[in-house]
Design a protein around this motif. Structure first.
Motif, PDB file in Angstrom:
ATOM      1  N   GLN A   1      81.270  78.058  31.199  1.00  0.00           N
ATOM      2  CA  GLN A   1      80.047  78.469  31.906  1.00  0.00           C
ATOM      3  C   GLN A   1      80.038  80.157  31.505  1.00  0.00           C
ATOM      4  N   ARG A   2      79.629  80.835  31.002  1.00  0.00           N
ATOM      5  CA  ARG A   2      79.935  82.225  30.347  1.00  0.00           C
ATOM      6  C   ARG A   2      78.954  82.577  31.225  1.00  0.00           C
ATOM      7  N   LEU A   3      79.536  83.671  32.450  1.00  0.00           N
ATOM      8  CA  LEU A   3      78.191  84.078  33.210  1.00  0.00           C
ATOM      9  C   LEU A   3      78.616  85.908  32.407  1.00  0.00           C
ATOM     10  N   CYS A   4      77.325  86.445  32.301  1.00  0.00           N
ATOM     11  CA  CYS A   4      77.157  88.032  32.461  1.00  0.00           C
ATOM     12  C   CYS A   4      76.186  88.710  33.698  1.00  0.00           C
ATOM     13  N   SER A   5      76.091  89.525  34.099  1.00  0.00           N
ATOM     14  CA  SER A   5      75.307  90.150  35.279  1.00  0.00           C
ATOM     15  C   SER A   5      74.204  90.540  33.488  1.00  0.00           C
ATOM     16  N   PRO A   6      73.307  89.884  33.973  1.00  0.00           N
ATOM     17  CA  PRO A   6      72.024  90.181  33.711  1.00  0.00           C
ATOM     18  C   PRO A   6      71.395  91.298  33.284  1.00  0.00           C
ATOM     19  N   PHE A   7      70.644  92.244  32.653  1.00  0.00           N
ATOM     20  CA  PHE A   7      70.254  93.501  31.987  1.00  0.00           C
ATOM     21  C   PHE A   7      69.111  94.169  33.741  1.00  0.00           C
ATOM     22  N   THR A   8      69.491  93.463  34.280  1.00  0.00           N
ATOM     23  CA  THR A   8      68.066  93.671  35.233  1.00  0.00           C
ATOM     24  C   THR A   8      69.095  94.165  36.549  1.00  0.00           C
ATOM     25  N   TRP A   9      70.361  93.795  36.056  1.00  0.00           N
ATOM     26  CA  TRP A   9      71.182  94.677  37.821  1.00  0.00           C
ATOM     27  C   TRP A   9      72.194  95.245  37.359  1.00  0.00           C
ATOM     28  N   ILE A  10      72.560  96.497  37.612  1.00  0.00           N
ATOM     29  CA  ILE A  10      73.273  97.744  37.401  1.00  0.00           C
ATOM     30  C   ILE A  10      74.645  97.784  38.398  1.00  0.00           C
ATOM     31  N   GLU A  11      75.120  98.245  38.449  1.00  0.00           N
ATOM     32  CA  GLU A  11      76.622  99.022  39.144  1.00  0.00           C
ATOM     33  C   GLU A  11      76.028 100.302  40.128  1.00  0.00           C
ATOM     34  N   SER A  12      76.372  99.609  41.113  1.00  0.00           N
ATOM     35  CA  SER A  12      75.656 100.815  42.615  1.00  0.00           C
ATOM     36  C   SER A  12      76.833 100.677  43.053  1.00  0.00           C
ATOM     37  N   ASP A  13      76.872 101.742  44.423  1.00  0.00           N
ATOM     38  CA  ASP A  13      78.355 101.869  45.449  1.00  0.00           C
ATOM     39  C   ASP A  13      77.412 100.600  46.459  1.00  0.00           C
ATOM     40  N   PRO A  14      78.402 100.320  46.703  1.00  0.00           N
ATOM     41  CA  PRO A  14      78.529  99.832  48.369  1.00  0.00           C
ATOM     42  C   PRO A  14      77.335 100.156  49.452  1.00  0.00           C
ATOM     43  N   LYS A  15      77.199 101.553  49.830  1.00  0.00           N
ATOM     44  CA  LYS A  15      76.003 101.890  51.081  1.00  0.00           C
ATOM     45  C   LYS A  15      76.562 101.627  51.971  1.00  0.00           C
ATOM     46  N   LEU A  16      77.518 102.106  52.189  1.00  0.00           N
ATOM     47  CA  LEU A  16      78.447 102.259  53.988  1.00  0.00           C
ATOM     48  C   LEU A  16      77.793 102.890  54.891  1.00  0.00           C
ATOM     49  N   ILE A  17      78.334 102.569  55.938  1.00  0.00           N
ATOM     50  CA  ILE A  17      77.435 103.666  57.157  1.00  0.00           C
ATOM     51  C   ILE A  17      78.722 104.032  57.870  1.00  0.00           C
ATOM     52  N   ALA A  18      79.274 104.863  57.980  1.00  0.00           N
ATOM     53  CA  ALA A  18      80.250 105.656  58.593  1.00  0.00           C
ATOM     54  C   ALA A  18      80.319 105.502  59.896  1.00  0.00           C
ATOM     55  N   ASN A  19      81.121 104.695  60.954  1.00  0.00           N
ATOM     56  CA  ASN A  19      81.013 104.494  62.153  1.00  0.00           C
ATOM     57  C   ASN A  19      79.949 103.496  62.746  1.00  0.00           C
ATOM     58  N   PRO A  20      79.862 102.482  61.912  1.00  0.00           N
ATOM     59  CA  PRO A  20      79.020 101.609  62.251  1.00  0.00           C
ATOM     60  C   PRO A  20      78.799 100.819  63.380  1.00  0.00           C
ATOM     61  N   GLN A  21      77.869 100.489  64.561  1.00  0.00           N
ATOM     62  CA  GLN A  21      77.949  99.760  65.358  1.00  0.00           C
ATOM     63  C   GLN A  21      78.089  98.535  64.417  1.00  0.00           C
ATOM     64  N   MET A  22      78.754  97.488  65.257  1.00  0.00           N
ATOM     65  CA  MET A  22      77.942  96.059  64.104  1.00  0.00           C
ATOM     66  C   MET A  22      78.182  94.385  64.976  1.00  0.00           C
ATOM     67  N   VAL A  23      77.439  94.296  64.901  1.00  0.00           N
ATOM     68  CA  VAL A  23      76.415  92.708  65.369  1.00  0.00           C
ATOM     69  C   VAL A  23      76.817  91.817  64.937  1.00  0.00           C
ATOM     70  N   LYS A  24      78.123  90.140  65.873  1.00  0.00           N
ATOM     71  CA  LYS A  24      78.104  89.164  64.022  1.00  0.00           C
ATOM     72  C   LYS A  24      76.971  88.430  64.823  1.00  0.00           C
ATOM     73  N   LEU A  25      76.660  88.220  63.974  1.00  0.00           N
ATOM     74  CA  LEU A  25      75.549  86.967  63.825  1.00  0.00           C
ATOM     75  C   LEU A  25      75.604  84.937  63.701  1.00  0.00           C
ATOM     76  N   HIS A  26      75.003  84.310  63.924  1.00  0.00           N
ATOM     77  CA  HIS A  26      75.506  82.887  63.942  1.00  0.00           C
ATOM     78  C   HIS A  26      75.908  82.987  61.809  1.00  0.00           C
ATOM     79  N   SER A  27      76.742  81.692  61.781  1.00  0.00           N
ATOM     80  CA  SER A  27      77.148  81.168  60.801  1.00  0.00           C
ATOM     81  C   SER A  27      76.395  79.846  60.235  1.00  0.00           C
ATOM     82  N   PHE A  28      76.193  79.682  58.978  1.00  0.00           N
ATOM     83  CA  PHE A  28      76.597  78.207  58.780  1.00  0.00           C
ATOM     84  C   PHE A  28      76.765  77.777  57.392  1.00  0.00           C
ATOM     85  N   ASP A  29      77.093  76.548  57.501  1.00  0.00           N
ATOM     86  CA  ASP A  29      78.121  75.968  56.191  1.00  0.00           C
ATOM     87  C   ASP A  29      77.203  74.430  55.477  1.00  0.00           C
ATOM     88  N   THR A  30      77.470  74.674  54.327  1.00  0.00           N
ATOM     89  CA  THR A  30      77.157  73.724  53.894  1.00  0.00           C
ATOM     90  C   THR A  30      78.087  72.894  53.125  1.00  0.00           C
TER      91      THR A  30
END
Lengths: 719, 166
Positions: B118-147
């Motif tokens: 399967q050859r995948l390429c990003s469709p034209f409706t998606w463009i590259e972006s910066d990660p939009k990180l927050i400097a010195n954030p407060q972080m809260v870990k929430l529940h995870s789930f597994d299939t």
């Protein structure tokens, strides 16, 4: 080599023939191996066919000889039995020793385990103590950490208190100044009042002086009037003493009454004046008293506030004094800050010292562990040495006992030999027999000695085994210690890795990524763009509809007015026609213009399309030719419809090395998957085999085509 | 037998991708409701996962989220998705206020079995972006789930407010 021939079959079934089964004869592997019973028959029956007659006389022995042999045999038997018994006892003793040694070993192991447990307990205890110490250290550290906090809090309180004290001081000073100013004002007021009073007094004095002068004048006038009256009376009395004048008496009386009235009025006036003056004085006094009362009331209120402030200040002072008293080496408020700085430095030094002490403590702990291990090892070695010494002692005792036994035996045998010798001296004929007996005894002695040496060897071997076991135990202990150390190291590494993992998980959760193998994408078609696009689309659609409506209206108007045109009134209609035709021509011209524009656009687009087509055709032909040159296949693509109606793209490949035009491969391409189509060429056995291997099994069409190309090329070149 | 297991794994991979992409859709809706991005009245209540979930009724937002989930499902089937981030930014200043981070771990064996060429390429409706990180954030870990094929861990980072520090 004794040949053993099986006896004739007596004990087996008669139906089976005897077989010559001999251990030394080789048998065929395929023959049936039957079990035959061997029976040892007396010698004469096993002898050969020729038998030698043996005279019974030669076999006969003398009774004496037999008896002697018997006795000797019994003696030898008894001695052998004794020896066996001794050896058995020795063996039992050795076994007991071995079991004792094993028990001692087990006991030593048990002691070792106990020692280990004890040491473990001691280590645990020491660790607990260390932990307590560490806990106390940590508490001290926390207290020391709290100290700077307390110091900072106290500093803050100090600063706040000093500020409040300054503020209070300022306020009090301001109040003092106000009080002073007020007092000055009151003093000035009082002095002004005094001056006023003095002025009033002077005025009153002046008035009184004036009134006195007026009174004196009036008195003088009265006196003058009285004198005049007397003179007049005298005159009147001289002139006419006969005619007493009632008028003059009346006048006199009148004057006297007036005088009296005047005098009373004067007195009342004076009284009034005095009372007025008193009233004014009283009023002023009252006013003064009122003002004084108000002032005192205000001062009382202020006094209560001042008293509260003073109390508060006194309390603060007391707290400050207590703080100063608590902090050692501080005599005044100015000393507090440098003292706090010094305390902070002391706290920092103390923490550094605590850190050093902790490091030293850890080193000491490590050395303690090492010392405990060394001690353990030394104890085990000492125990093992003791055991060895005890075992050696036991062995020595054993050997001594063995030696004693052997000497006893030797003595006994010597006695026996002596007796025998004596007997031989007594009985000369039996010298040879005694010689044999002596030889036999010597042989038995030698055997015993051999047995003793064997036992000694076995003892040595067992000692060696014991020492080896002890060495193994030592090695195992060392290995145990090493493994324990490794376990601790691994635990520490595990903790470190866990902390690293938590740090990395937090980083990962935060959103860190490696740009080498990760792309960050976001959707372009955001809602705002969508909304704007939608809005523009809607606006355009509305405009379009309006334009259409206007066009329709214009057309309808044009059509309706042209149809309703009355030729009888050419002028008006013409005019109307002109006007509507104008509108119509305007519309027509507009529409025609639009049509022209659109036609031009269409023409340009068609030209562009043709140009694109030619360019595409050129490029695709170049591409196809290049593919043919590079891969060796001419590819023809066309759309095909399958029997079930689904359109599908079909590729027909013709190899350049093909020997005929029929050698074509056909593939159907649908949604990314290419499947081979079976035809006459591919149903040939060679080709179908290749199709099975490359396409069906390995699922690789390029490999199939490449293989086919190579084979065709080989065929071509070889042919 | 190998083909049977292969087909079973492919179906499970697809099913897991569908479950996870559906979850993202509902998660996005819940975040938009709970963080007050859109007004409460624009959400309707539905029942999902045994819980009352709120879904937006705005057509634009609905189509946006459905496009998003369909693309995510494709990428999940290919095993190419490492993380999905929903960023809440201030409209006026463009400052990142919250970052809802869903990190995905995919079972590579199942993906290799299911994906062939399967050859995948990003469709034209998606463009590259910066990660939009927050400097010195407060972080809260929430529940995870597994299939068993996709494991999703949830973590929210938000701007460290000065008032919180006091």
């Amino acid at each position: 080599m004794i040949l053993r021939t099986p006896p004739p079959r007596k004990r087996r079934a008669d139906s089976q023939p005897p077989e010559d089964v001999n251990n030394n004869n080789a048998q065929s592997p395929s023959s049936n191996r039957e079990l035959l019973v061997y029976e040892d028959l007396p010698v004469p029956e096993y002898s050969h066919d020729h038998s030698i007659p043996i005279t019974s006389d030669q076999m006969l022995c003398t009774y004496q000889c037999r008896q002697m042999v018997k006795s000797e045999f019994f003696d030898a038997l008894s001695s052998a039995e004794k020896q066996v018994h001794d050896y058995q006892s020795k063996f039992g003793a050795l076994n007991e020793d071995l079991s004792n040694a094993e028990q001692e070993l087990a006991a030593a192991k048990g002691r070792e385990q106990m020692l280990q447990e004890q040491l473990r307990k001691e280590v645990d205890f020491s660790q607990e103590q260390l932990r307590k110490q560490i806990h106390s250290f940590s508490e001290l550290e926390s207290l020391q950490q709290l100290k700077p906090k307390k110091a900072s809090l106290l500093e803050e309180k100090l600063s706040i208190l000093s500020e409040s004290i300054d503020r209070e001081k300022n306020r009090l000073q301001n109040e003092l100044l106000q009080m002073r100013s007020e007092s000055k004002l009151s003093v000035s007021r009082i002095s002004a009042d005094l001056e006023r009073m003095e002025c009033k007094a002077t005025n009153a004095e002046k008035e009184s002086a004036l009134l006195r002068e007026q009174l004196e004048e009036l008195k003088k006038r009265l006196d003058e009037c009285m004198q005049e009256k007397f003179e007049l009376e005298k005159k009147s009395s001289i002139r006419s003493p006969e005619v007493p004048s009632q008028d003059t008496n009346l006048l006199l009386k009148h004057l006297q009454e007036e005088l009296r009235n005047y005098e009373s009025e004067v007195r009342e006036a004076r009284k009034l004046k005095a009372s007025h003056e008193d009233i004014e004085l009283l009023k002023e006094k009252l006013y003064e008293e009122k003002s004084r009362r108000e002032r005192t009331e205000l001062d009382l209120l202020k006094l209560s506030d001042l008293q509260l402030n003073v109390k508060r200040l006194e309390d603060e002072l007391c707290t400050w004094k207590s703080v100063v008293r608590e902090i050692p080496g501080v005599s005044s408020a100015d000393d507090i800050l440098p003292k706090f700085a010094a305390l902070q430095k002391e706290v920092v030094d103390g923490m550094m010292r605590a850190g050093d002490a902790q490091a030293r403590m850890k080193e000491i702990q490590v050395s303690l562990d090492a010392a405990i291990l060394d001690k353990q090892n030394a104890e085990t070695e000492a125990a093992m040495a003791k055991e060895r010494a005890e075992s050696y002692k036991a062995e020595i005792k054993q050997l001594e006992s063995v030696l004693g036994l052997i000497t006893e035996e030797r003595d006994r045998l010597k006695d026996v030999v002596k007796e025998l010798k004596e007997r031989t001296n007594l009985d000369g004929g039996t010298e040879s027999v005694s010689g044999t007996i002596v030889q036999e005894l010597e042989a038995s002695l030698a055997k015993k000695e051999n047995y003793v040496t064997e036992l000694e060897n076995s003892l040595l071997e067992k000692k060696e085994i014991n020492s080896r076991q002890q060495n193994e135990i030592k090695l195992l202990n060392e290995r145990l210690a090493n493994e324990a150390r490794r376990v601790k190291m691994l635990e520490r590494e595990g903790d470190r890795l866990r902390s690293e993992i938590s740090l990395l998980e937090s980083k990962l959760g935060h959103g860190d990524f490696s740009s080498a193998n990760t792309k960050v994408l976001r959707m372009v078609n955001t809602l705002a763009v969508d909304n704007e696009a939608k809005q523009t689309i809607e606006a355009l659609q509305n405009e379009l509809q309006k334009q259409r409506k206007s066009c329709r209206l214009l057309k309808n108007l044009k059509n309706s007015h042209v149809s309703k045109m009355d030729l009888s009134k050419p002028v008006q209609c013409g005019f109307l026609l002109y006007s509507f035709s104008d509108a119509g021509t305007h519309v027509d011209s507009y529409i025609a213009g639009k049509i022209k524009q659109l036609k031009e656009q269409i023409a340009t687009l068609e030209k562009r399309e043709e140009r694109y087509k030619t360019v595409f055709a050129e490029r695709i032909s170049v591409f196809r030719r290049a593919c043919c040159e590079l891969f060796g296949y001419k590819i023809v693509m066309d759309d095909h419809q399958r029997p079930d109606g689904i359109p599908v793209t079909r590729f027909t490949l013709h190899s350049i090395y093909a020997l005929s035009d029929d050698e074509k491969l056909q593939f159907e391409y649908e949604s990314g998957n290419a499947n081979i189509v079976v035809n006459d060429y591919t149903s040939q056995p060679e080709i179908s085999r290749q199709v099975d291997i490359f396409i069906r099994k390995m699922n690789s069409i390029p490999a199939f085509t490449a293989n086919l190309t190579v084979e065709s090329f080989n065929k071509r070149t070889l042919s | 037998m190998a083909s049977k297991t292969a087909t079973k794994d492919i179906i499970t991979l697809r099913g897991s991708a569908a479950i996870v992409s559906e979850f993202f859709g509902y998660a996005a809706n819940s975040i938009l409701y709970n963080r007050g991005v859109y007004p409460e009245e624009s959400f309707a209540r539905v029942k999902k996962y045994g819980l009352p979930m709120l879904l937006t009724q705005d057509e634009g937002v609905k189509s946006f989220i459905s496009n998003l989930t369909s693309q995510l499902s494709e990428w999940l089937e290919a095993g190419k998705l490492q993380r999905v981030v929903l960023v809440i930014m201030s409209k006026a200043t463009g400052e990142v206020l919250e970052r809802w981070n869903f990190s995905i771990e995919t079972d590579s064996e199942v993906v290799e079995k299911g994906v062939h060429g399967q050859r995948l390429c990003s469709p034209f409706t998606w463009i590259e972006s910066d990660p939009k990180l927050i400097a010195n954030p407060q972080m809260v870990k929430l529940h995870s789930f597994d299939t068993k094929i996709h494991k999703v861990d949830t973590l929210v980072s938000y701007k460290n407010d000065e008032w919180d520090e006091e």
